[in-house]
Design a protein around this motif. Sequence first.
Motif, PDB file in Angstrom:
ATOM      1  N   ALA A  66       0.835  -1.208   0.000  1.00 26.43           N
ATOM      2  CA  ALA A  66       0.000   0.000   0.000  1.00 26.43           C
ATOM      3  C   ALA A  66       0.864   1.251   0.000  1.00 26.43           C
ATOM      4  O   ALA A  66       0.576   2.216  -0.719  1.00 26.43           O
ATOM      5  CB  ALA A  66      -0.936  -0.004   1.203  1.00 26.43           C
ATOM      6  N   GLY A  67       1.924   1.249   0.790  1.00 25.50           N
ATOM      7  CA  GLY A  67       2.826   2.393   0.828  1.00 25.50           C
ATOM      8  C   GLY A  67       3.471   2.658  -0.517  1.00 25.50           C
ATOM      9  O   GLY A  67       3.570   3.802  -0.975  1.00 25.50           O
ATOM     10  N   ALA A  68       3.898   1.596  -1.184  1.00 21.03           N
ATOM     11  CA  ALA A  68       4.523   1.745  -2.498  1.00 21.03           C
ATOM     12  C   ALA A  68       3.512   2.230  -3.533  1.00 21.03           C
ATOM     13  O   ALA A  68       3.805   3.130  -4.326  1.00 21.03           O
ATOM     14  CB  ALA A  68       5.131   0.421  -2.942  1.00 21.03           C
ATOM     15  N   LEU A  69       2.319   1.655  -3.515  1.00 19.21           N
ATOM     16  CA  LEU A  69       1.300   2.047  -4.492  1.00 19.21           C
ATOM     17  C   LEU A  69       0.814   3.471  -4.263  1.00 19.21           C
ATOM     18  O   LEU A  69       0.459   4.169  -5.217  1.00 19.21           O
ATOM     19  CB  LEU A  69       0.127   1.068  -4.462  1.00 19.21           C
ATOM     20  CG  LEU A  69       0.419  -0.330  -5.004  1.00 19.21           C
ATOM     21  CD1 LEU A  69      -0.793  -1.232  -4.811  1.00 19.21           C
ATOM     22  CD2 LEU A  69       0.839  -0.296  -6.460  1.00 19.21           C
ATOM     23  N   SER A  70       0.816   3.912  -3.021  1.00 18.07           N
ATOM     24  CA  SER A  70       0.349   5.275  -2.746  1.00 18.07           C
ATOM     25  C   SER A  70       1.297   6.325  -3.322  1.00 18.07           C
ATOM     26  O   SER A  70       0.903   7.466  -3.546  1.00 18.07           O
ATOM     27  CB  SER A  70       0.163   5.497  -1.246  1.00 18.07           C
ATOM     28  OG  SER A  70       1.415   5.525  -0.599  1.00 18.07           O
ATOM     29  N   ALA A  71       2.542   5.937  -3.567  1.00 13.46           N
ATOM     30  CA  ALA A  71       3.513   6.864  -4.147  1.00 13.46           C
ATOM     31  C   ALA A  71       3.398   6.950  -5.669  1.00 13.46           C
ATOM     32  O   ALA A  71       4.024   7.810  -6.279  1.00 13.46           O
ATOM     33  CB  ALA A  71       4.928   6.434  -3.764  1.00 13.46           C
ATOM     34  N   LEU A  72       2.611   6.065  -6.260  1.00  6.55           N
ATOM     35  CA  LEU A  72       2.444   6.080  -7.717  1.00  6.55           C
ATOM     36  C   LEU A  72       1.351   7.059  -8.117  1.00  6.55           C
ATOM     37  O   LEU A  72       0.375   7.235  -7.393  1.00  6.55           O
ATOM     38  CB  LEU A  72       2.066   4.679  -8.219  1.00  6.55           C
ATOM     39  CG  LEU A  72       3.114   3.597  -8.038  1.00  6.55           C
ATOM     40  CD1 LEU A  72       2.551   2.253  -8.487  1.00  6.55           C
ATOM     41  CD2 LEU A  72       4.379   3.928  -8.814  1.00  6.55           C
ATOM     42  N   PRO A  73       1.496   7.655  -9.273  1.00  3.03           N
ATOM     43  CA  PRO A  73       0.440   8.565  -9.743  1.00  3.03           C
ATOM     44  C   PRO A  73      -0.829   7.785 -10.078  1.00  3.03           C
ATOM     45  O   PRO A  73      -0.757   6.699 -10.648  1.00  3.03           O
ATOM     46  CB  PRO A  73       1.040   9.208 -10.993  1.00  3.03           C
ATOM     47  CG  PRO A  73       2.251   8.430 -11.330  1.00  3.03           C
ATOM     48  CD  PRO A  73       2.630   7.590 -10.168  1.00  3.03           C
TER      49      PRO A  73
ATOM     50  N   THR B 239      -0.606   4.060 -16.055  1.00  4.88           N
ATOM     51  CA  THR B 239       0.203   2.873 -15.869  1.00  4.88           C
ATOM     52  C   THR B 239       1.570   3.296 -15.349  1.00  4.88           C
ATOM     53  O   THR B 239       2.186   4.201 -15.899  1.00  4.88           O
ATOM     54  CB  THR B 239       0.356   2.119 -17.206  1.00  4.88           C
ATOM     55  OG1 THR B 239      -0.939   1.781 -17.679  1.00  4.88           O
ATOM     56  CG2 THR B 239       1.177   0.860 -17.051  1.00  4.88           C
ATOM     57  N   PRO B 240       2.042   2.678 -14.287  1.00  3.12           N
ATOM     58  CA  PRO B 240       3.360   3.035 -13.752  1.00  3.12           C
ATOM     59  C   PRO B 240       4.460   2.790 -14.789  1.00  3.12           C
ATOM     60  O   PRO B 240       4.396   1.847 -15.568  1.00  3.12           O
ATOM     61  CB  PRO B 240       3.518   2.112 -12.548  1.00  3.12           C
ATOM     62  CG  PRO B 240       2.113   1.778 -12.161  1.00  3.12           C
ATOM     63  CD  PRO B 240       1.357   1.708 -13.449  1.00  3.12           C
ATOM     64  N   THR B 241       5.452   3.632 -14.769  1.00  7.27           N
ATOM     65  CA  THR B 241       6.569   3.542 -15.707  1.00  7.27           C
ATOM     66  C   THR B 241       7.626   2.583 -15.179  1.00  7.27           C
ATOM     67  O   THR B 241       7.634   2.242 -13.982  1.00  7.27           O
ATOM     68  CB  THR B 241       7.214   4.927 -15.890  1.00  7.27           C
ATOM     69  OG1 THR B 241       7.799   5.307 -14.634  1.00  7.27           O
ATOM     70  CG2 THR B 241       6.207   5.966 -16.347  1.00  7.27           C
ATOM     71  N   PRO B 242       8.563   2.178 -16.043  1.00  9.53           N
ATOM     72  CA  PRO B 242       9.688   1.361 -15.548  1.00  9.53           C
ATOM     73  C   PRO B 242      10.450   2.060 -14.413  1.00  9.53           C
ATOM     74  O   PRO B 242      10.911   1.404 -13.485  1.00  9.53           O
ATOM     75  CB  PRO B 242      10.562   1.180 -16.797  1.00  9.53           C
ATOM     76  CG  PRO B 242       9.591   1.236 -17.934  1.00  9.53           C
ATOM     77  CD  PRO B 242       8.575   2.268 -17.506  1.00  9.53           C
ATOM     78  N   GLU B 243      10.563   3.374 -14.477  1.00 11.46           N
ATOM     79  CA  GLU B 243      11.238   4.116 -13.400  1.00 11.46           C
ATOM     80  C   GLU B 243      10.457   4.004 -12.087  1.00 11.46           C
ATOM     81  O   GLU B 243      11.046   3.868 -11.011  1.00 11.46           O
ATOM     82  CB  GLU B 243      11.432   5.580 -13.781  1.00 11.46           C
ATOM     83  CG  GLU B 243      12.137   6.391 -12.712  1.00 11.46           C
ATOM     84  CD  GLU B 243      13.496   5.834 -12.291  1.00 11.46           C
ATOM     85  OE1 GLU B 243      13.820   5.925 -11.088  1.00 11.46           O
ATOM     86  OE2 GLU B 243      14.214   5.286 -13.140  1.00 11.46           O
TER      87      GLU B 243
END
Length: 147
Positions: free
Chosen positions: A70-77, A81-85
Amino acid sequence: MALQKMHLTVGDVARRSGLAVSAIHFYERKGLISADRTGGNQRRYGRDVLRRLALIRAAQEVGLPLSEVAGALSALPAGRTPTPEDWRRIATGWAEKLDARIRVLKRLRSDLDGCIGCGCLSMQRCQLVNPSDTLAKEGTGGVSLSR
Protein backbone atom coordinates in the motif's frame (compact mmCIF):
# COMPACT_ATOMS: atom_id res chain seq x y z
CA MET A 1 -14.56 7.21 -25.95
CA ALA A 2 -17.30 5.53 -23.99
CA LEU A 3 -16.62 4.49 -20.40
CA GLN A 4 -16.83 0.79 -21.26
CA LYS A 5 -14.16 0.99 -23.97
CA MET A 6 -11.71 2.86 -21.75
CA HIS A 7 -12.25 0.74 -18.65
CA LEU A 8 -12.35 -2.92 -17.76
CA THR A 9 -15.11 -4.73 -15.93
CA VAL A 10 -14.21 -6.68 -12.81
CA GLY A 11 -14.61 -9.86 -14.88
CA ASP A 12 -12.15 -8.53 -17.48
CA VAL A 13 -9.65 -7.71 -14.74
CA ALA A 14 -10.10 -11.14 -13.18
CA ARG A 15 -9.49 -12.92 -16.49
CA ARG A 16 -6.49 -10.81 -17.41
CA SER A 17 -4.87 -10.85 -13.96
CA GLY A 18 -5.64 -14.46 -13.05
CA LEU A 19 -7.17 -13.33 -9.76
CA ALA A 20 -10.58 -14.13 -8.37
CA VAL A 21 -13.18 -11.36 -8.43
CA SER A 22 -13.29 -11.56 -4.63
CA ALA A 23 -9.53 -10.86 -4.47
CA ILE A 24 -9.95 -7.81 -6.72
CA HIS A 25 -12.74 -6.50 -4.48
CA PHE A 26 -10.56 -7.19 -1.41
CA TYR A 27 -7.66 -5.16 -2.85
CA GLU A 28 -10.09 -2.37 -3.67
CA ARG A 29 -11.47 -2.35 -0.11
CA LYS A 30 -7.88 -2.17 1.19
CA GLY A 31 -7.26 0.87 -1.02
CA LEU A 32 -4.63 -0.84 -3.16
CA ILE A 33 -6.60 -0.32 -6.38
CA SER A 34 -9.58 1.82 -7.30
CA ALA A 35 -12.50 1.69 -9.67
CA ASP A 36 -14.85 4.18 -11.22
CA ARG A 37 -18.59 3.55 -11.10
CA THR A 38 -21.01 3.62 -14.00
CA GLY A 39 -24.45 5.19 -13.79
CA GLY A 40 -25.70 1.71 -12.86
CA ASN A 41 -23.10 1.52 -10.02
CA GLN A 42 -20.96 -1.11 -11.78
CA ARG A 43 -17.22 -1.04 -11.20
CA ARG A 44 -14.94 -0.07 -14.08
CA TYR A 45 -11.17 -0.32 -13.71
CA GLY A 46 -8.49 1.55 -15.62
CA ARG A 47 -5.94 -0.55 -17.47
CA ASP A 48 -3.28 0.60 -14.99
CA VAL A 49 -4.90 -1.67 -12.40
CA LEU A 50 -3.46 -4.72 -14.17
CA ARG A 51 0.10 -3.55 -13.48
CA ARG A 52 -0.79 -2.70 -9.91
CA LEU A 53 -2.27 -6.17 -9.40
CA ALA A 54 0.87 -7.73 -10.86
CA LEU A 55 2.94 -5.78 -8.33
CA ILE A 56 0.67 -6.87 -5.48
CA ARG A 57 0.97 -10.52 -6.50
CA ALA A 58 4.76 -10.31 -6.84
CA ALA A 59 5.09 -8.64 -3.44
CA GLN A 60 2.91 -11.26 -1.79
CA GLU A 61 4.87 -14.04 -3.47
CA VAL A 62 8.04 -12.88 -1.71
CA GLY A 63 6.24 -12.35 1.59
CA LEU A 64 5.92 -8.57 1.75
CA PRO A 65 2.95 -7.42 3.82
CA LEU A 66 0.08 -5.56 2.18
CA SER A 67 0.90 -2.50 4.29
CA GLU A 68 4.22 -2.17 2.45
CA VAL A 69 2.51 -2.72 -0.88
CA ALA A 70 0.00 0.00 0.00
CA GLY A 71 2.83 2.39 0.83
CA ALA A 72 4.52 1.74 -2.50
CA LEU A 73 1.30 2.05 -4.49
CA SER A 74 0.35 5.28 -2.75
CA ALA A 75 3.51 6.86 -4.15
CA LEU A 76 2.44 6.08 -7.72
CA PRO A 77 0.44 8.57 -9.74
CA ALA A 78 -3.23 7.67 -9.95
CA GLY A 79 -4.85 6.87 -13.27
CA ARG A 80 -1.81 5.99 -15.33
CA THR A 81 0.20 2.87 -15.87
CA PRO A 82 3.36 3.03 -13.75
CA THR A 83 6.57 3.54 -15.71
CA PRO A 84 9.69 1.36 -15.55
CA GLU A 85 11.24 4.12 -13.40
CA ASP A 86 8.30 3.86 -10.96
CA TRP A 87 8.88 0.11 -10.68
CA ARG A 88 12.64 0.56 -10.25
CA ARG A 89 12.05 2.97 -7.37
CA ILE A 90 9.72 0.48 -5.66
CA ALA A 91 12.08 -2.46 -6.26
CA THR A 92 15.04 -0.53 -4.86
CA GLY A 93 13.06 0.27 -1.74
CA TRP A 94 12.19 -3.38 -1.23
CA ALA A 95 15.60 -4.86 -2.09
CA GLU A 96 17.05 -4.37 1.40
CA LYS A 97 14.03 -5.96 3.06
CA LEU A 98 14.16 -8.91 0.68
CA ASP A 99 17.90 -9.35 1.26
CA ALA A 100 17.27 -9.45 5.02
CA ARG A 101 14.50 -12.00 4.52
CA ILE A 102 16.84 -14.15 2.40
CA ARG A 103 19.49 -14.05 5.15
CA VAL A 104 16.93 -15.21 7.73
CA LEU A 105 15.70 -18.01 5.48
CA LYS A 106 19.25 -19.21 4.82
CA ARG A 107 19.94 -19.22 8.55
CA LEU A 108 16.71 -21.13 9.16
CA ARG A 109 17.66 -23.70 6.54
CA SER A 110 21.09 -24.29 8.13
CA ASP A 111 19.83 -24.29 11.74
CA LEU A 112 16.67 -26.31 11.19
CA ASP A 113 18.26 -29.69 11.94
CA GLY A 114 18.89 -28.68 15.57
CA CYS A 115 15.34 -27.47 16.06
CA ILE A 116 13.39 -30.43 14.68
CA GLY A 117 11.96 -32.55 17.46
CA CYS A 118 12.88 -30.18 20.29
CA GLY A 119 9.43 -28.75 20.88
CA CYS A 120 10.46 -26.60 23.81
CA LEU A 121 10.95 -23.33 21.89
CA SER A 122 12.97 -22.12 24.88
CA MET A 123 16.44 -23.43 24.10
CA GLN A 124 18.97 -20.79 24.99
CA ARG A 125 20.73 -21.17 21.65
CA CYS A 126 17.51 -21.04 19.61
CA GLN A 127 17.31 -17.38 18.64
CA LEU A 128 15.96 -18.41 15.26
CA VAL A 129 12.66 -19.95 16.32
CA ASN A 130 12.06 -18.04 19.53
CA PRO A 131 14.10 -14.82 19.57
CA SER A 132 14.17 -12.74 22.74
CA ASP A 133 12.66 -15.55 24.82
CA THR A 134 12.08 -13.72 28.09
CA LEU A 135 10.61 -16.80 29.78
CA ALA A 136 13.71 -18.94 29.14
CA LYS A 137 15.17 -17.85 32.49
CA GLU A 138 12.22 -19.60 34.19
CA GLY A 139 13.15 -22.96 32.65
CA THR A 140 12.15 -25.11 29.73
CA GLY A 141 8.75 -26.57 29.00
CA GLY A 142 5.27 -25.18 28.98
CA VAL A 143 4.32 -22.17 31.05
CA SER A 144 1.00 -22.00 32.85
CA LEU A 145 -1.22 -19.19 31.63
CA SER A 146 -3.12 -19.08 34.95
CA ARG A 147 -0.58 -16.94 36.79
